[in-house]
Design a protein around this motif. Sequence first.
Motif, PDB file in Angstrom:
ATOM      1  N   UNK A 177     119.500   0.812 -13.009  1.00 23.82           N
ATOM      2  CA  UNK A 177     120.834   0.390 -13.404  1.00 23.82           C
ATOM      3  C   UNK A 177     121.735   1.568 -13.079  1.00 23.82           C
ATOM      4  N   UNK A 178     122.770   1.334 -12.285  1.00 26.08           N
ATOM      5  CA  UNK A 178     123.598   2.460 -11.882  1.00 26.08           C
ATOM      6  C   UNK A 178     124.970   2.419 -12.541  1.00 26.08           C
ATOM      7  N   UNK A 179     125.053   1.746 -13.666  1.00 24.54           N
ATOM      8  CA  UNK A 179     126.322   1.716 -14.394  1.00 24.54           C
ATOM      9  C   UNK A 179     126.005   2.094 -15.833  1.00 24.54           C
ATOM     10  N   UNK A 180     126.610   3.177 -16.324  1.00 22.86           N
ATOM     11  CA  UNK A 180     126.265   3.621 -17.672  1.00 22.86           C
ATOM     12  C   UNK A 180     126.509   2.492 -18.670  1.00 22.86           C
ATOM     13  N   UNK A 181     125.447   2.074 -19.371  1.00 14.93           N
ATOM     14  CA  UNK A 181     125.544   0.861 -20.185  1.00 14.93           C
ATOM     15  C   UNK A 181     125.060   1.079 -21.598  1.00 14.93           C
ATOM     16  N   UNK A 182     125.081   2.316 -22.083  1.00 13.89           N
ATOM     17  CA  UNK A 182     124.694   2.550 -23.467  1.00 13.89           C
ATOM     18  C   UNK A 182     123.519   3.509 -23.569  1.00 13.89           C
ATOM     19  N   UNK A 183     123.043   3.672 -24.799  1.00 17.59           N
ATOM     20  CA  UNK A 183     122.050   4.703 -25.118  1.00 17.59           C
ATOM     21  C   UNK A 183     120.867   4.759 -24.156  1.00 17.59           C
ATOM     22  N   UNK A 184     120.253   3.612 -23.919  1.00 17.55           N
ATOM     23  CA  UNK A 184     119.024   3.614 -23.123  1.00 17.55           C
ATOM     24  C   UNK A 184     119.272   3.265 -21.657  1.00 17.55           C
ATOM     25  N   UNK A 185     120.485   3.520 -21.218  1.00 17.73           N
ATOM     26  CA  UNK A 185     120.829   3.225 -19.822  1.00 17.73           C
ATOM     27  C   UNK A 185     119.811   3.833 -18.858  1.00 17.73           C
ATOM     28  N   UNK A 186     119.437   5.093 -19.125  1.00 15.45           N
ATOM     29  CA  UNK A 186     118.537   5.783 -18.191  1.00 15.45           C
ATOM     30  C   UNK A 186     117.163   5.122 -18.121  1.00 15.45           C
ATOM     31  N   UNK A 187     116.816   4.363 -19.154  1.00 16.43           N
ATOM     32  CA  UNK A 187     115.510   3.687 -19.148  1.00 16.43           C
ATOM     33  C   UNK A 187     115.592   2.293 -18.551  1.00 16.43           C
ATOM     34  N   UNK A 188     116.763   1.904 -18.127  1.00 16.21           N
ATOM     35  CA  UNK A 188     116.917   0.542 -17.615  1.00 16.21           C
ATOM     36  C   UNK A 188     116.488   0.507 -16.147  1.00 16.21           C
ATOM     37  N   UNK A 189     115.214   0.747 -15.960  1.00 15.58           N
ATOM     38  CA  UNK A 189     114.678   0.806 -14.612  1.00 15.58           C
ATOM     39  C   UNK A 189     113.668  -0.319 -14.423  1.00 15.58           C
ATOM     40  N   UNK A 190     113.243  -0.487 -13.213  1.00 13.25           N
ATOM     41  CA  UNK A 190     112.259  -1.517 -12.941  1.00 13.25           C
ATOM     42  C   UNK A 190     111.679  -1.302 -11.558  1.00 13.25           C
ATOM     43  N   UNK A 191     110.969  -2.301 -11.082  1.00 13.22           N
ATOM     44  CA  UNK A 191     110.313  -2.189  -9.796  1.00 13.22           C
ATOM     45  C   UNK A 191     110.551  -3.447  -8.988  1.00 13.22           C
ATOM     46  N   UNK A 192     110.903  -3.250  -7.740  1.00 12.21           N
ATOM     47  CA  UNK A 192     110.912  -4.389  -6.830  1.00 12.21           C
ATOM     48  C   UNK A 192     109.600  -4.320  -6.059  1.00 12.21           C
ATOM     49  N   UNK A 193     108.786  -5.345  -6.212  1.00 20.11           N
ATOM     50  CA  UNK A 193     107.485  -5.346  -5.563  1.00 20.11           C
ATOM     51  C   UNK A 193     107.564  -6.243  -4.336  1.00 20.11           C
ATOM     52  N   UNK A 194     107.515  -5.614  -3.175  1.00 18.11           N
ATOM     53  CA  UNK A 194     107.557  -6.390  -1.939  1.00 18.11           C
ATOM     54  C   UNK A 194     106.119  -6.661  -1.491  1.00 18.11           C
ATOM     55  N   UNK A 195     105.816  -7.929  -1.221  1.00 17.15           N
ATOM     56  CA  UNK A 195     104.459  -8.322  -0.827  1.00 17.15           C
ATOM     57  C   UNK A 195     104.524  -9.148   0.451  1.00 17.15           C
ATOM     58  N   UNK A 196     103.427  -9.132   1.186  1.00 18.50           N
ATOM     59  CA  UNK A 196     103.384  -9.996   2.360  1.00 18.50           C
ATOM     60  C   UNK A 196     103.505 -11.450   1.894  1.00 18.50           C
ATOM     61  N   UNK A 197     103.958 -12.313   2.780  1.00 23.43           N
ATOM     62  CA  UNK A 197     104.192 -13.708   2.391  1.00 23.43           C
ATOM     63  C   UNK A 197     102.962 -14.312   1.717  1.00 23.43           C
ATOM     64  N   UNK A 198     101.771 -13.987   2.243  1.00 22.04           N
ATOM     65  CA  UNK A 198     100.545 -14.540   1.683  1.00 22.04           C
ATOM     66  C   UNK A 198     100.286 -14.034   0.270  1.00 22.04           C
ATOM     67  N   UNK A 199     100.415 -12.705   0.081  1.00 24.28           N
ATOM     68  CA  UNK A 199     100.212 -12.117  -1.246  1.00 24.28           C
ATOM     69  C   UNK A 199     101.210 -12.672  -2.244  1.00 24.28           C
TER      70      UNK A 199
END
Length: 335
Positions: A177-199
């Motif tokens: 999250x690149x917009x300061x959005x409160x106390x836990x802003x820095x923890x507002x992360x995640x993962x984009x998992x790119x997989x082959x079409x089959x996977x």
Amino acid sequence: MTSLIAPPQASTIAGQVDALVLFLLAVSVLISLTIFVLIVVFCVKYRRSATNQVGQPARRTAPLEITWTLVPMALAMIPFVWGARIYLDEAQPPADALEIFVVAKQWMWKAEQPGGQAEIDAVHVPTGRAVKLTMTSQDVIHSFYVPAFRVKADVLPGRYTTLWFQATQPGEYRLFCSQYCGTDHADMTGTVVAMTAGDYAAWLTSGNTATNSPAAQGRKVFLQYGCVDCHETGRAPNLQGLFGQPVLLSDGSSAIADEAYVRSIILNSDRVPLGYQHDMPAFSGMLSEDELSNLVEYIRSIGTGPGAGPPQPAAVIPLPGPSPSPVPSGGSARQ
Ligand code: HEC
Ligand SMILES: [Cu+2]
């Protein structure tokens, strides 16, 4: 592996953005260097040699002035046209893009695939196919930012914004999250998992997403707010098998443990099952509407009575906690 340093070609647009940025950097370096060198050269060349030396009056030199206006302008038009093309490309998702819905809230990302598979703080996407995110926020302004793909878009309450990318290499890419959005802003992360079409196709049907079903999320809330400390230790009625059953209350009345009952007990702790002291804290104001409904779904999923069980029969939910047993082990006061 989640890489902080983004691979240069993780998405179709990444290479183009990088090339433009490098071009701008090179032009800036070139112009700065030219100016610095000229300052030094002119300082030496035109320095005052005698104390009585007087400078020449300025002359108008139209050709020179036109040149030094037109050349930088032409130079500036290069990144302008180049950047505008990339911008227009990024602003228009291809018509055949895979559409994923994203909801941001303090402090998590929720993503829903076209088939309904939902996940938290992760977005699974196929490589080699355009993916369009339609995003909105439940509370404040957030911003969806995947550095590896060189894409970023604000996520606003009460409005939908979109963003698209096409991943080229399977891998896990950081989401911020690149917009300061409160106390836990820095923890507002995640993962984009790119997989082959089959996977990706296999993942969609693997049921992995069930761990993110409302009931499974409810289990997390159940752990997070310490409900387990009382309800799975014998201090309080065990909630397994509760949902849908009649409950005798200590004031002599009875109630059906339906959604309204469970909600009002969690929020207000207003009713006490027979045989228990009033000991449960009221959670009103502490739980979001979302957490509350997930809790209800969780309690429903470990129930055995009529109306209990997971909302969709297909969803067999692998819960991280003790497996539900058909016989309520605690809550002896219950009928
Ligand atoms: C401090 C211990 C404690 C905590 C923490 C606690 N409870 Fe309770 N809970 C109780 C007790 C004791 C009762 C019996 C009624 C009362 O005390 O008011 C109860 C009753 C209940 C009931 C009704 C049970 C029945 O048999 O009718 C539900 C549902 C419930 N709690 C859910 C939750 C949820 C969800 C949480 C976490 C958000 C939670 N409780 C946290 C102690 C606790
Ligand atoms: Cu945020």
